[in-house]
Design a protein around this motif. Structure first.
Motif, PDB file in Angstrom:
ATOM      1  N   VAL A  71     -16.736  42.958  74.765  1.00 57.77           N
ATOM      2  CA  VAL A  71     -17.733  42.419  75.701  1.00 57.77           C
ATOM      3  C   VAL A  71     -19.048  42.175  74.969  1.00 57.77           C
ATOM      4  O   VAL A  71     -19.685  41.128  75.147  1.00 57.77           O
ATOM      5  N   ILE A  72     -19.461  43.099  74.131  1.00 55.02           N
ATOM      6  CA  ILE A  72     -20.704  42.943  73.369  1.00 55.02           C
ATOM      7  C   ILE A  72     -20.603  41.731  72.441  1.00 55.02           C
ATOM      8  O   ILE A  72     -21.565  40.976  72.288  1.00 55.02           O
ATOM      9  N   HIS A  73     -19.447  41.514  71.837  1.00 54.58           N
ATOM     10  CA  HIS A  73     -19.263  40.339  70.981  1.00 54.58           C
ATOM     11  C   HIS A  73     -19.381  39.042  71.783  1.00 54.58           C
ATOM     12  O   HIS A  73     -19.929  38.053  71.288  1.00 54.58           O
ATOM     13  N   VAL A  74     -18.887  39.057  73.014  1.00 51.15           N
ATOM     14  CA  VAL A  74     -19.060  37.871  73.863  1.00 51.15           C
ATOM     15  C   VAL A  74     -20.550  37.684  74.179  1.00 51.15           C
ATOM     16  O   VAL A  74     -21.060  36.568  74.118  1.00 51.15           O
ATOM     17  N   PHE A  75     -21.257  38.773  74.490  1.00 54.18           N
ATOM     18  CA  PHE A  75     -22.709  38.675  74.718  1.00 54.18           C
ATOM     19  C   PHE A  75     -23.387  38.031  73.513  1.00 54.18           C
ATOM     20  O   PHE A  75     -24.255  37.172  73.650  1.00 54.18           O
ATOM     21  N   MET A  76     -22.987  38.472  72.326  1.00 55.89           N
ATOM     22  CA  MET A  76     -23.574  37.938  71.099  1.00 55.89           C
ATOM     23  C   MET A  76     -23.365  36.433  71.000  1.00 55.89           C
ATOM     24  O   MET A  76     -24.291  35.681  70.692  1.00 55.89           O
ATOM     25  N   ARG A  77     -22.136  35.993  71.251  1.00 51.44           N
ATOM     26  CA  ARG A  77     -21.855  34.557  71.197  1.00 51.44           C
ATOM     27  C   ARG A  77     -22.610  33.799  72.287  1.00 51.44           C
ATOM     28  O   ARG A  77     -23.033  32.663  72.087  1.00 51.44           O
ATOM     29  N   MET A  78     -22.787  34.424  73.448  1.00 47.86           N
ATOM     30  CA  MET A  78     -23.546  33.792  74.530  1.00 47.86           C
ATOM     31  C   MET A  78     -25.006  33.588  74.109  1.00 47.86           C
ATOM     32  O   MET A  78     -25.581  32.524  74.335  1.00 47.86           O
ATOM     33  N   ILE A  79     -25.587  34.599  73.488  1.00 49.88           N
ATOM     34  CA  ILE A  79     -26.974  34.497  73.021  1.00 49.88           C
ATOM     35  C   ILE A  79     -27.088  33.437  71.938  1.00 49.88           C
ATOM     36  O   ILE A  79     -28.027  32.644  71.915  1.00 49.88           O
ATOM     37  N   THR A 100     -23.262  51.865  76.245  1.00 54.85           N
ATOM     38  CA  THR A 100     -22.270  52.079  75.180  1.00 54.85           C
ATOM     39  C   THR A 100     -22.773  52.993  74.072  1.00 54.85           C
ATOM     40  O   THR A 100     -21.962  53.588  73.363  1.00 54.85           O
ATOM     41  N   ILE A 101     -24.095  53.084  73.899  1.00 55.11           N
ATOM     42  CA  ILE A 101     -24.634  53.936  72.822  1.00 55.11           C
ATOM     43  C   ILE A 101     -25.523  55.053  73.358  1.00 55.11           C
ATOM     44  O   ILE A 101     -26.303  55.645  72.616  1.00 55.11           O
ATOM     45  N   ASP A 102     -25.392  55.381  74.623  1.00 61.57           N
ATOM     46  CA  ASP A 102     -26.203  56.421  75.256  1.00 61.57           C
ATOM     47  C   ASP A 102     -25.996  57.751  74.538  1.00 61.57           C
ATOM     48  O   ASP A 102     -24.872  58.256  74.459  1.00 61.57           O
ATOM     49  N   PRO A 103     -27.076  58.343  74.008  1.00 66.25           N
ATOM     50  CA  PRO A 103     -26.925  59.608  73.276  1.00 66.25           C
ATOM     51  C   PRO A 103     -26.502  60.773  74.174  1.00 66.25           C
ATOM     52  O   PRO A 103     -26.076  61.804  73.689  1.00 66.25           O
ATOM     53  N   PRO A 106     -20.887  62.081  76.282  1.00 68.78           N
ATOM     54  CA  PRO A 106     -20.232  63.201  75.596  1.00 68.78           C
ATOM     55  C   PRO A 106     -19.434  62.825  74.360  1.00 68.78           C
ATOM     56  O   PRO A 106     -19.184  63.667  73.515  1.00 68.78           O
ATOM     57  N   LYS A 107     -19.033  61.571  74.219  1.00 65.94           N
ATOM     58  CA  LYS A 107     -18.183  61.204  73.089  1.00 65.94           C
ATOM     59  C   LYS A 107     -18.984  60.508  71.992  1.00 65.94           C
ATOM     60  O   LYS A 107     -19.208  59.303  72.028  1.00 65.94           O
ATOM     61  N   LYS A 108     -19.384  61.268  70.998  1.00 70.21           N
ATOM     62  CA  LYS A 108     -20.144  60.732  69.875  1.00 70.21           C
ATOM     63  C   LYS A 108     -19.334  59.683  69.118  1.00 70.21           C
ATOM     64  O   LYS A 108     -19.867  58.672  68.674  1.00 70.21           O
ATOM     65  N   SER A 109     -18.037  59.898  68.985  1.00 68.99           N
ATOM     66  CA  SER A 109     -17.192  58.948  68.242  1.00 68.99           C
ATOM     67  C   SER A 109     -17.172  57.582  68.931  1.00 68.99           C
ATOM     68  O   SER A 109     -17.119  56.550  68.261  1.00 68.99           O
ATOM     69  N   ASP A 110     -17.223  57.558  70.280  1.00 69.72           N
ATOM     70  CA  ASP A 110     -17.277  56.287  71.004  1.00 69.72           C
ATOM     71  C   ASP A 110     -18.576  55.550  70.701  1.00 69.72           C
ATOM     72  O   ASP A 110     -18.581  54.340  70.463  1.00 69.72           O
ATOM     73  N   ARG A 111     -19.691  56.275  70.711  1.00 69.32           N
ATOM     74  CA  ARG A 111     -20.991  55.668  70.392  1.00 69.32           C
ATOM     75  C   ARG A 111     -20.982  55.107  68.972  1.00 69.32           C
ATOM     76  O   ARG A 111     -21.469  54.007  68.720  1.00 69.32           O
ATOM     77  N   GLU A 112     -20.423  55.874  68.048  1.00 76.72           N
ATOM     78  CA  GLU A 112     -20.381  55.434  66.653  1.00 76.72           C
ATOM     79  C   GLU A 112     -19.531  54.183  66.481  1.00 76.72           C
ATOM     80  O   GLU A 112     -19.849  53.328  65.662  1.00 76.72           O
ATOM     81  N   ARG A 113     -18.460  54.061  67.251  1.00 71.92           N
ATOM     82  CA  ARG A 113     -17.625  52.846  67.185  1.00 71.92           C
ATOM     83  C   ARG A 113     -18.365  51.644  67.753  1.00 71.92           C
ATOM     84  O   ARG A 113     -18.196  50.523  67.271  1.00 71.92           O
ATOM     85  N   CYS A 114     -19.166  51.858  68.793  1.00 74.45           N
ATOM     86  CA  CYS A 114     -19.889  50.753  69.449  1.00 74.45           C
ATOM     87  C   CYS A 114     -21.134  50.324  68.691  1.00 74.45           C
ATOM     88  O   CYS A 114     -21.545  49.161  68.780  1.00 74.45           O
ATOM     89  N   PHE A 115     -21.746  51.225  67.948  1.00 72.56           N
ATOM     90  CA  PHE A 115     -23.056  50.931  67.379  1.00 72.56           C
ATOM     91  C   PHE A 115     -23.096  49.702  66.463  1.00 72.56           C
ATOM     92  O   PHE A 115     -24.045  48.919  66.546  1.00 72.56           O
ATOM     93  N   PRO A 116     -22.114  49.467  65.584  1.00 75.38           N
ATOM     94  CA  PRO A 116     -22.189  48.253  64.758  1.00 75.38           C
ATOM     95  C   PRO A 116     -22.245  46.959  65.587  1.00 75.38           C
ATOM     96  O   PRO A 116     -22.999  46.033  65.258  1.00 75.38           O
ATOM     97  N   MET A 121     -25.616  42.608  67.888  1.00 75.03           N
ATOM     98  CA  MET A 121     -26.160  41.897  69.048  1.00 75.03           C
ATOM     99  C   MET A 121     -27.685  41.874  68.996  1.00 75.03           C
ATOM    100  O   MET A 121     -28.312  40.845  69.277  1.00 75.03           O
ATOM    101  N   PHE A 122     -28.292  43.002  68.637  1.00 72.76           N
ATOM    102  CA  PHE A 122     -29.757  43.039  68.525  1.00 72.76           C
ATOM    103  C   PHE A 122     -30.248  42.066  67.455  1.00 72.76           C
ATOM    104  O   PHE A 122     -31.222  41.350  67.649  1.00 72.76           O
ATOM    105  N   ARG A 123     -29.556  42.036  66.318  1.00 68.48           N
ATOM    106  CA  ARG A 123     -29.947  41.096  65.257  1.00 68.48           C
ATOM    107  C   ARG A 123     -29.834  39.655  65.748  1.00 68.48           C
ATOM    108  O   ARG A 123     -30.705  38.820  65.477  1.00 68.48           O
ATOM    109  N   MET A 124     -28.767  39.349  66.487  1.00 65.23           N
ATOM    110  CA  MET A 124     -28.578  38.008  67.022  1.00 65.23           C
ATOM    111  C   MET A 124     -29.697  37.672  68.016  1.00 65.23           C
ATOM    112  O   MET A 124     -30.242  36.567  67.996  1.00 65.23           O
TER     113      MET A 124
END
Length: 186
Positions: A71-79, A100-103, A106-116, A121-124
């Motif tokens: 979904v984030i990748h689609v947002f990126m392409r939309m922007i 997706t990156i809320d500190p 409870p699942k740090k590994s999920d945040r770490e997978r989403c962060f890149p 998206m922020f760079r875009m």
């Protein structure tokens, strides 16, 4: 049903990992089709993204994190493809991304997978939208709005730090100072 069509396209082309050049070609055009549909009805795509990301059974292959990243990748392409149109929906996209990156999640590994994907998206957004600026040192994101306000977010905590009014006119551009922590607006 547009939701079913979008789910089929999204599943086939946005989460799917091609293994050869023909599949890569198909996935590229499929992702473009999903982006075009999403840009046509952004509100519906935002609802779609929230629905399939919230429910493990609705997520692609029961992988909520991979679905969120797609979904984030689609947002990126939309922007990238429709920057002016996406301004109206940037806050809703950010709400999704912050989740997706809320500190506090409870699942740090999920945040770490989403962060890149979130960082991309922020760079875009910074690259395509002059009213978005990122301050690397303090991890702050500033977004200018059409109502003349600027909102500053802390990326580390995913929280809104402050907002201020620049006047009655839309904010056309926002930039952080390289020397101080000041924000300039036009």
């Amino acid at each position: 049903n547009s939701h079913a069509l979008l789910l089929a396209l999204f599943t086939s082309f946005c989460v799917y990992r091609p293994t050869n050049s023909v599949e890569e070609y198909r996935a590229s055009y499929g992702a473009k089709a999903v982006t075009a549909i999403a840009c046509h009805d952004v509100r519906e795509f935002l609802k779609f993204g929230n629905t399939i990301s919230a429910d493990n059974h609705a997520a692609i292959d029961n992988d909520v994190v991979a679905t969120r990243i797609a979904v984030i990748h689609v947002f990126m392409r939309m922007i990238q493809t429709h920057p002016p149109k996406m301004l109206e929906y940037l806050d809703a996209m950010l709400a999704y991304v912050w989740h997706t990156i809320d500190p506090h999640s409870p699942k740090k590994s999920d945040r770490e997978r989403c962060f890149p994907a979130v960082a991309s998206m922020f760079r875009m957004a910074v690259h395509c939208l002059p009213m978005v600026s990122f301050q690397q040192h303090q991890q702050r994101l500033a977004i200018g709005h059409t109502d003349g306000t600027v909102v500053v977010y802390d990326v580390k905590t995913t929280s809104k730090l402050s907002s201020f009014e620049t006047g009655k006119h839309p904010v056309a551009a926002v930039a952080y100072s390289n020397i101080a922590h000041d924000i300039a607006t036009i």
